[in-house]
Motif scaffolding. Structure first.
Motif, PDB file in Angstrom:
ATOM      1  N   ARG A  27      35.686  34.220  39.670  1.00  0.00           N
ATOM      2  CA  ARG A  27      36.541  35.315  40.086  1.00  0.00           C
ATOM      3  C   ARG A  27      38.036  34.999  40.048  1.00  0.00           C
ATOM      4  NH1 ARG A  27      32.831  38.009  39.450  1.00  0.00           N
ATOM      5  NH2 ARG A  27      34.306  38.540  37.837  1.00  0.00           N
ATOM      6  N   SER A  28      38.396  33.736  40.311  1.00  0.00           N
ATOM      7  CA  SER A  28      39.796  33.463  40.616  1.00  0.00           C
ATOM      8  C   SER A  28      40.708  33.810  39.444  1.00  0.00           C
ATOM      9  CB  SER A  28      39.975  31.990  40.971  1.00  0.00           C
ATOM     10  OG  SER A  28      39.750  31.198  39.835  1.00  0.00           O
ATOM     11  N   GLY A  29      41.853  34.383  39.764  1.00  0.00           N
ATOM     12  CA  GLY A  29      42.818  34.791  38.743  1.00  0.00           C
ATOM     13  C   GLY A  29      44.104  34.020  38.889  1.00  0.00           C
ATOM     14  N   VAL A  30      45.202  34.642  38.493  1.00  0.00           N
ATOM     15  CA  VAL A  30      46.491  33.969  38.524  1.00  0.00           C
ATOM     16  C   VAL A  30      46.857  33.548  39.946  1.00  0.00           C
ATOM     17  CG1 VAL A  30      48.944  34.253  38.093  1.00  0.00           C
ATOM     18  CG2 VAL A  30      47.296  35.205  36.506  1.00  0.00           C
ATOM     19  N   HIS A  76      33.044  31.537  32.649  1.00  0.00           N
ATOM     20  CA  HIS A  76      34.185  32.413  32.888  1.00  0.00           C
ATOM     21  C   HIS A  76      33.800  33.748  33.535  1.00  0.00           C
ATOM     22  CE1 HIS A  76      38.228  33.969  32.071  1.00  0.00           C
ATOM     23  NE2 HIS A  76      37.611  35.113  31.870  1.00  0.00           N
ATOM     24  N   LEU A  89      48.186  38.673  29.632  1.00  0.00           N
ATOM     25  CA  LEU A  89      48.612  37.834  30.745  1.00  0.00           C
ATOM     26  C   LEU A  89      49.511  36.702  30.251  1.00  0.00           C
ATOM     27  CD1 LEU A  89      48.129  37.642  33.769  1.00  0.00           C
ATOM     28  CD2 LEU A  89      46.237  36.099  33.316  1.00  0.00           C
ATOM     29  N   THR A 126      39.233  29.660  46.092  1.00  0.00           N
ATOM     30  CA  THR A 126      39.329  29.178  44.719  1.00  0.00           C
ATOM     31  C   THR A 126      38.867  27.735  44.612  1.00  0.00           C
ATOM     32  OG1 THR A 126      41.193  30.619  44.361  1.00  0.00           O
ATOM     33  CG2 THR A 126      40.892  28.854  42.778  1.00  0.00           C
ATOM     34  N   LYS A 177      42.926  41.124  28.164  1.00  0.00           N
ATOM     35  CA  LYS A 177      43.505  40.780  29.451  1.00  0.00           C
ATOM     36  C   LYS A 177      44.250  39.452  29.390  1.00  0.00           C
ATOM     37  CE  LYS A 177      42.063  39.726  34.128  1.00  0.00           C
ATOM     38  NZ  LYS A 177      40.906  39.475  34.962  1.00  0.00           N
ATOM     39  N   TYR A 178      43.617  38.448  28.785  1.00  0.00           N
ATOM     40  CA  TYR A 178      44.228  37.121  28.847  1.00  0.00           C
ATOM     41  C   TYR A 178      45.390  36.959  27.879  1.00  0.00           C
ATOM     42  CZ  TYR A 178      41.121  35.695  32.421  1.00  0.00           C
ATOM     43  OH  TYR A 178      40.502  35.603  33.633  1.00  0.00           O
ATOM     44  N   VAL A 235      42.047  30.537  34.480  1.00  0.00           N
ATOM     45  CA  VAL A 235      42.938  31.263  33.570  1.00  0.00           C
ATOM     46  C   VAL A 235      43.375  30.350  32.425  1.00  0.00           C
ATOM     47  CG1 VAL A 235      45.117  32.485  33.387  1.00  0.00           C
ATOM     48  CG2 VAL A 235      43.742  32.711  35.451  1.00  0.00           C
TER      49      VAL A 235
END
Lengths: 354, 524, 267
Positions: C116-119, C112, B417, C129, B413-414, B390
């Motif tokens: 898959r990993s997000g917040v 990117h 976010l 992760t 999205k980012y 992220v």
């Protein structure tokens, strides 16, 4: 260069359009309700419109400063509102001295001309100092850097004036100038139940005159041609033998002179002068510049008058609290940037990349 | 060379005249640094003369020491001459109608209380001597003069922080001690650092655990050391750290300049007020612990919602529109239209402090721990996220939006976010603020708060977590402690923003990547 | 004038693509078919609309007319990030790296779309992760080695020499596991040795990674050396297409380069 966002349904586009639609419906609904209700007569709207035109003229003059600088340097001179304030503030001391010495009463026209000249000079000096110290070293920096600098400069100027001249509110003296039996500066006349202040017409006319002068300067003179060349392409203009630094300085000076003149006109009917007086008109003038299409000189004029009118008439027309006047200006800014980022007259927002 | 001296002296003198006219000498006269010897205002003049002198010295080493000293002396004299002229002018003509600080007290301060004629002479003589000293200092080895500057700074800061200033003996002892340490460090510091690194590498987990535990103990113990006032200043700094780290995500990581950031602080505070205060229109009177997460969620939601319309705007437009949003929210909260719900200018009062069982947080010391927890969470989240997929997506957007998108980063999205996450930090801060001051008023949430936060992020080091913390201490903590400085706070911020952008855009404590950039430049 | 048919199915098919800017028709009804595992070049004088054509493919611009099919699926109207996720990556004429990030981070951003990993993953670092991150870094290092930048991962992108920056852009593009790679003047500003290395790299992209490569190039040595198929654009229209040899001998091409667009240097 608008690009379509995505093939399948674009949710954000939908949300944005939805917001726009809701606002539009609300405006139409309130408009119809107010007009059908008939609470206010024509005279109310007429007097609001006259005030709006004067206020709009002020916005337009300040907006020209934003637009000229943006057209050439692609930067938002956030401190332009403080240039407007600075000229007005310094000129206050001159007009106050004239008032004490009686010169303002004996020879009002000359006194006002001298005051305006002072304001313009002071604004120009401030703007040139600002350009030299704060902006010039950053001309090739990333775009956010000069913007942050401008915010800093704006803060600095406000509090420098506060520190030097105190926190108290300065009040421009009452001025009277009789032309054909009408007091065109201080008078209030009751015409058919409607209060008319000739000063609004004077401000409007002066603003239009100054704008015409600027228009001629930009379109007809050699200097104006150099300005347009630099706006088009700095590097090429420099190759053609145009002194870019000089043109930038002239641009700042022109914008500042207009702002200084606008400041005195503003103070002639608004009276009060403080170190924070530049902020709101500054932001609104920026809004006006964006409304008309930033970088576009006629656009700034049009945007200024439109904003002035909108602000003075919309609260009544839409049946809103007059406290929400500022929301109208900011709301317009946001809406314009969302739905027509190029402004009413749609000047090309040349993006350097992409 | 003479020209350079004159110009330098005039420049510094001009700045000092300006500082004098905004009223700094009179305010700083109340701040003794060394008891009975020198006040902050006198030091200000002395520092000016020293700077003029050292700046007048030519950069090259070709000139003889005598020439450098002479150049410094001339600059110092010119600089103080300007101030003496100002004193003469102010004593001769009453300028107070225009310049509010052109008072007899100013003349007194400038002439060191010795009358205009004698005082002016003394001033110019002192200026000459100090200027010469400044010029001479440029010939000293850098290690010595830099340590001396540090020692001087330490004496000034400690002297100002002590209510009645330092005693002479204390000042000398402190100065010598700091000088010795600084000099020692610059001579033998790198050797020590490598030793430390070797120790650290050998048993890195042990060392870092010890450091962490020590740090934690200090943090936990601070309120009892600092007392109530000190702790409340610390609380304020902590709140600004919370907000600064939030803005740092939006501006520092994702490169989206948000000038309406205070809006989310407002939302956090008002949601808390509405949910917890029995006097609010809602009359819910819920617990703070329920309101806190809700305030955070509400702020995050507002962040995302306000983010949608500005998705396609770039740089400076985004800044102005977010500024507009911030103002719209403040005006709406203030207006009569929503007075029945939000209380208009009267705001919401009787917001209770957070309570655990029968214990209710009331004192700054209690809130300190709450804020500390908030800050620790936010620091942890910031660090983790900056070093993740992220965080990389955000930085790619910051560096080049178009390329980021073409590389597969979903901008919508980012960006949303980033807005939401930044706003949520601010919401956490707003909730704590509301329960700390027990009330919320719309006038606590002006544009200046946004600009304060932006300033501390930029001065500290954009994108840098320690930078933001340092910035908050500098820009929020220091002016709070230096009461005589309070009037000059905003003007200093303004000047600092400009100066930082021109001279050191990466901030006091730059982010890792930017520091790397600098290091490479040095190495090349 | 058939495409260099190598027996593979068509990877990209542009059909009468048109893009206008105001009155200017930058790309005028251009049709190009590119079979898979082919190196196809688009050449033409400056301002012929080559980069605009690229921008239409990657979704930066939406063409006013025509259609672009990628593996039989229309790209028109999709956002650039969706198109990248479908398997199209590109480099830029004027190098556009993420300058404040390291070489490794640049390549990681390229990955990117298939991470898959997000917040949640970023904050709590579950084992999935951590594992994903380790694999991604490993892959990114391999990618750097593949383009000839082994062990340079921790350098700041801008501190890598010019030729290396061009390679790093290719590594970043490869990291998104594309099927089609668009290279916009990859040898611009390179010396002959660097150019030779890059030509070799392009061939490896096709032969070892089985990629389809679409190339904009001014250096005729590169075009003639690596291309299976060449299309010539002139004032937005396609005036010739074929094998390098066919195109070289086409009188229209000669005229475009020498007759009217005589200012061009390389040809």
């Amino acid at each position: 260069m608008r690009r379509r966002l995505s093939g399948p349904v674009d949710v954000t586009q939908l949300v944005v359009s939805g917001i726009g639609l809701v606002i539009l419906l609300f405006v139409v609904y309130r408009l119809v309700a107010t007009l059908m209700g008939g609470t206010y007569g024509v005279s109310t709207y007429a007097s609001q419109a006259i005030f709006g035109l004067a206020q709009g003229g002020i916005y337009a003059l300040i907006a020209l400063g934003y637009t000229l600088v943006y057209g050439i340097l692609f930067m938002i001179n956030f401190a332009h509102g403080e240039i407007f304030m600075g000229g007005t503030y310094i000129a206050y001391f001159v007009i106050a001295a004239f008032d004490r010495s009686g010169f303002l009463e004996s020879n009002p026209l000359l006194a006002i001309v001298a005051t305006v000249a002072t304001a313009m000079t002071a604004s120009v000096i401030l703007a040139l100092g600002l350009e030299r110290i704060a902006y010039r070293p950053l001309r090739r920096a990333p775009r956010l850097v000069p913007l942050i600098t401008a915010i800093g400069a704006s803060l600095f100027l406000q509090y420098a004036f506060r520190g030097l001249f105190g926190t108290g509110v300065k009040v421009y003296p009452d001025t009277h100038l009789h032309v054909a039996g009408i007091d065109i500066l201080g008078g209030r006349y009751d015409i058919g139940g409607m209060v008319v202040r000739p000063i609004y017409f004077v401000v409007f006319l002066m603003a239009v005159t100054l704008m015409l002068a600027l228009w001629i300067l930009v379109q007809k003179t050699k200097m104006g041609k150099a300005m347009r060349a630099v706006a088009e392409d700095k590097d090429t203009a420099a190759l053609m033998g145009i002194d870019v630094d000089r043109v930038v300085v002239l641009t700042f000076a022109l914008g500042a002179a207009l702002a200084g003149a606008a400041g005195v006109m503003f103070a002639l009917y608004n009276k009060q002068v403080t170190h924070t007086m530049g902020f709101i008109p500054g932001i609104k003038a920026f809004t006006a510049a964006v409304l008309g299409g930033i970088g576009n000189v006629p656009g700034a004029m049009l945007g200024g008058f439109f904003l002035g009118l909108a602000e003075s008439t919309f609260p009544t027309l839409l049946g809103l609290d007059s406290q929400l006047k500022d929301v109208i200006a900011f709301g317009l800014l946001v809406l314009v940037l969302i739905f027509r980022p190029t402004g009413i007259l749609g000047e090309v927002l040349s993006r350097k990349r992409a | 060379m003479l020209k350079r001296s004159l110009r330098r002296g005039a420049l510094v003198g001009g700045v000092l005249v300006f500082i004098a006219l905004i009223g700094a000498p009179a305010a700083f006269a109340r701040e003794p640094v060394v008891r009975g010897v020198v006040t902050l205002s006198q030091l200000l003049l002395a520092i000016g003369a020293l700077l003029a002198g050292s700046g007048a010295a030519p950069a090259t080493r070709t000139r003889s020491t005598g020439a450098v000293v002479a150049a410094g002396a001339i600059a110092g004299a010119v600089c103080m001459l300007l101030l003496a002229l100002l004193a003469l002018l102010v004593s001769a003509v009453d300028l107070r109608q225009v310049l509010v600080n052109a008072t007899p007290q100013l003349v007194d301060e400038l002439t060191l209380g010795r009358g205009v004629v004698t005082g002016s002479t003394v001033l110019v003589v002192l200026g000459t001597v100090l200027g010469a000293l400044g010029g001479w200092s440029t010939r000293l080895p850098a290690a010595i003069s830099r340590s001396a500057v540090l020692a001087g700074a330490a004496v000034v800061v400690v002297g100002v922080l002590r209510d009645k200033g330092l005693a002479i003996a204390e000042a000398v002892a402190l100065g010598v001690a700091v000088w010795a340490v600084a000099y020692g460090r610059s001579r033998w510091g790198s050797a020590l650092a490598t030793r430390y690194q070797r120790v650290q590498r050998r048993n890195s987990t042990m060392v870092s655990i010890v450091v962490w535990i020590a740090g934690l103990f200090i943090l936990l113990g601070l309120p009892s050391i600092l007392g109530t006032y000190g702790t409340s200043v610390l609380d304020l700094v902590g709140l600004y750290v919370l907000m600064g780290l939030g803005l740092n995500i939006v501006v520092g990581y994702a490169g989206l300049l948000d000038l309406g950031y205070v809006a989310f602080f407002t939302i956090g505070a008002y949601v808390t007020g509405l949910l917890t205060s029995p006097a609010a229109s809602t009359q819910l009177g819920l617990s703070f612990w329920i309101a806190w997460p809700l305030a955070m969620v509400a702020a995050a939601g507002a962040g995302a919602l306000l983010g949608i319309p500005v998705l396609r705007m770039r740089g400076d437009y985004l800044a102005i529109v977010t500024l507009g949003f911030g103002e719209i929210i403040r005006i709406l909260v203030l207006s009569d239209t929503f007075k029945s719900v939000l209380g208009g200018a009267q705001g919401i009062i009787e917001i209770p402090g957070p309570s655990i069982g029968s214990f209710t947080m009331m004192r700054p010391q209690h809130f300190y721990y709450l804020i500390l927890i908030g800050v620790m969470i936010v620091v942890f989240v910031s660090r983790r996220i900056s070093d993740s997929r992220v965080g990389r997506a955000w930085m790619a957007i910051r560096e080049d939006e178009d390329v980021a998108e073409a590389t597969g980063v979903n901008l919508v999205k980012y960006k949303l976010l980033a807005f939401a996450m930044g706003a949520s930090f601010s919401g956490i801060g707003g909730a704590i603020f509301a329960s700390w001051v027990h009330s919320v008023f719309p006038n606590s949430f002006t544009l200046l708060v946004s600009i304060n936060i932006l300033s501390l992020v930029i001065v500290g080091g954009i994108g840098s977590i320690p930078g933001v913390i340092l910035g908050a201490f500098f820009l929020v903590g220091l002016p709070e402690v230096l009461r005589s400085f309070a009037d000059f706070r905003m003007i200093t911020f303004g000047a600092l923003l400009v100066a930082m952008m021109i001279a050191r855009p990466e901030g006091l404590w730059p982010a890792k990547s930017r520091r790397r950039e600098l290091h490479l430049e040095v190495a090349e | 004038m058939s495409a260099a048919a190598n027996g593979h199915p068509v990877c990209l098919s542009a059909r009468r693509v048109t893009k206008r800017f105001g009155g200017l028709v930058a790309v005028d009804s251009v049709s190009i078919d590119i079979p898979e595992r082919t190196v196809a070049s688009v050449i033409g004088p400056n301002g012929a609309g080559k980069t605009t054509f690229f921008n239409c493919i990657t979704g930066l611009y939406a063409p006013e007319d025509g259609d672009i099919l990628f593996q039989g699926r229309s790209l028109v109207g999709y956002r650039p990030d969706s198109i990248a996720a479908m398997g199209i990556a590109r480099t830029y004429q004027n190098i556009r790296l993420f300058s404040a990030m390291t070489a490794l981070e640049n390549v990681l951003v390229g990955q990117h779309a298939h991470l898959r990993s997000g917040v949640f993953g970023a904050i709590f670092r579950p084992s999935s992760t951590v594992l994903e991150e380790e694999r991604a870094q490993q892959e990114a290092r391999e990618m750097l080695a593949f383009v000839g930048l082994p062990g340079r991962g921790d350098l700041l992108a801008t501190s890598i020499p010019y030729g290396g920056q061009r390679r790093l852009e290719i590594a970043r593009a490869l990291a998104s596991r594309p099927k089609l790679l668009l290279l916009d003047e990859p040898t611009a500003g390179m010396n002959p040795q660097e150019t030779d290395d890059l030509m070799h790299l392009i061939e490896r992209l096709r032969d070892e990674l089985a990629l389809t490569v679409l190339l904009i190039e001014h250096d005729m040595r590169v075009v003639m050396g690596v291309s299976d198929q060449v299309s010539v654009l002139h004032y937005g229209t396609k005036i010739s297409e074929g094998t390098p040899k066919e195109v070289q001998n086409d009188p229209r091409v000669v005229e475009a380069y020498l007759g009217t667009g005589g200012s061009h240097g390389h040809a």
